[in-house]
Design an enzyme around this catalytic site. Structure first.
Site, PDB file in Angstrom:
ATOM      1  N   MET A  91       0.797  -1.224   0.000  1.00  0.00           N
ATOM      2  CA  MET A  91       0.000   0.000   0.000  1.00  0.00           C
ATOM      3  C   MET A  91       0.839   1.289   0.000  1.00  0.00           C
ATOM      4  SD  MET A  91      -2.925  -1.246  -0.388  1.00  0.00           S
ATOM      5  CE  MET A  91      -3.910  -2.724  -0.094  1.00  0.00           C
ATOM      6  N   LEU A  94       5.587   3.665  -4.857  1.00  0.00           N
ATOM      7  CA  LEU A  94       6.988   3.587  -5.287  1.00  0.00           C
ATOM      8  C   LEU A  94       7.199   4.659  -6.350  1.00  0.00           C
ATOM      9  CD1 LEU A  94       7.263  -0.300  -5.506  1.00  0.00           C
ATOM     10  CD2 LEU A  94       8.326   1.163  -3.774  1.00  0.00           C
ATOM     11  N   HIS A 110      -4.048  -6.061  -8.982  1.00  0.00           N
ATOM     12  CA  HIS A 110      -5.027  -5.012  -8.680  1.00  0.00           C
ATOM     13  C   HIS A 110      -6.427  -5.638  -8.684  1.00  0.00           C
ATOM     14  CE1 HIS A 110      -6.683  -1.039  -8.313  1.00  0.00           C
ATOM     15  NE2 HIS A 110      -7.563  -1.360  -9.245  1.00  0.00           N
TER      16      HIS A 110
HETATM   17  C1  GAR Z   1      -5.737  -7.423  -2.505  1.00  0.00           C
HETATM   18  O1  GAR Z   1      -7.092  -7.421  -2.840  1.00  0.00           O
HETATM   19  C2  GAR Z   1      -4.921  -6.675  -3.564  1.00  0.00           C
HETATM   20  O2  GAR Z   1      -5.398  -6.884  -4.864  1.00  0.00           O
HETATM   21  C3  GAR Z   1      -5.141  -5.258  -3.132  1.00  0.00           C
HETATM   22  O3  GAR Z   1      -5.070  -5.294  -1.734  1.00  0.00           O
HETATM   23  C4  GAR Z   1      -5.491  -6.567  -1.257  1.00  0.00           C
HETATM   24  C5  GAR Z   1      -4.417  -7.148  -0.361  1.00  0.00           C
HETATM   25  O4  GAR Z   1      -4.836  -8.326   0.265  1.00  0.00           O
HETATM   26  N1  GAR Z   1      -4.164  -4.391  -3.740  1.00  0.00           N
HETATM   27  C6  GAR Z   1      -4.428  -3.157  -4.137  1.00  0.00           C
HETATM   28  O5  GAR Z   1      -5.496  -2.616  -3.984  1.00  0.00           O
HETATM   29  C7  GAR Z   1      -3.265  -2.430  -4.812  1.00  0.00           C
HETATM   30  N2  GAR Z   1      -3.747  -1.318  -5.569  1.00  0.00           N
HETATM   31  P1  GAR Z   1      -3.805  -9.388   0.851  1.00  0.00           P
HETATM   32  O6  GAR Z   1      -2.854  -8.628   1.800  1.00  0.00           O
HETATM   33  O7  GAR Z   1      -4.661 -10.354   1.621  1.00  0.00           O
HETATM   34  O8  GAR Z   1      -3.078 -10.030  -0.280  1.00  0.00           O
END
Ligand code: GAR
Length: 204
Positions: A91, A94, A110
């Protein structure tokens, strides 16, 4: 073997999908070699420990600025001789200077069908809230290369997921993970690692 670093910030279910895929022999061109977390309290760190993968915490708030944050990340990457980076729910932003150092060496998952519900401010549950607010009937997940444009790099894999009438952001997030993210991310990781591996061996 291509040495892979996974960048995380939270629960790490996508990291778990990668660990499980590696155990099943589905990531055969690379080795999960390092986990970098932007948060000390990320459950992903416990998952890394259980899987015997070394981990490092680099928190943006403990750094004087973006430059120091990225320097610390670069130090960890070089200490572990990393060839490829997988952003799995990372999150922190970069900078273009950072992403430019690793062309076609960083991929990201994503939780939407890019170019919908992506870019600055669209992360985690916010993505699913936006999809439900708009009223789309289909969403999904995308794995793409990371370049200097947020969520703007070349798309590697996408999978559509149906939105149901009673969905909440939470139920939708879970279905997108189960039906798309946890399948696509290991697949794309192997695809990209295989390409880098060939280059390393001088076959490209
Ligand atoms: C996931 O849904 C991923 O796609 C999203 O955060 C979540 C993390 O879950 N990523 C984003 O939104 C990036 N823009 P996790 O820690 O259980 O893998």
């Amino acid at each position: 073997m291509v040495r892979i670093a996974v960048f995380v910030s939270g629960g790490g279910t996508n990291l778990q999908a990668l660990i499980d895929a590696e155990k099943r022999g589905e990531i055969k061109s690379g080795k999960l070699s390092l986990v970098i977390s932007s948060r000390q309290d990320a459950y992903a760190l416990t998952r890394a420990e259980k899987a015997g993968i070394p981990s490092v915490v680099v928190a943006r708030k403990d750094c004087a600025g973006q430059e120091e944050f990225e320097e610390k990340i670069l130090e960890a990457l070089s200490a572990h001789a990393i060839d490829m980076i997988v952003l799995a729910g990372f999150m922190s932003i970069l900078s273009p200077a950072f992403t430019a150092r690793f062309p076609k060496r960083i991929i990201n998952v994503h939780p939407a069908l890019i170019p919908s519900f992506c870019g600055q401010g669209f992360y985690g549950l916010k993505v699913h809230e936006a999809a439900l607010a708009y009223g789309v009937k289909v969403t999904g997940a995308t794995v793409h290369y990371v370049n200097e444009i947020p969520d703007g790099g070349e798309i590697l894999l996408q999978k559509a997921v149906e939105i149901l009438p009673d969905d909440t952001p939470q139920t939708l997030q879970k279905r997108v993970m189960e039906e798309a993210e946890w399948i696509l991310l290991p697949k794309a990781t192997e695809m990209v690692a295989a390409g880098i591996g060939k280059e390393k061996d001088g076959h490209l």
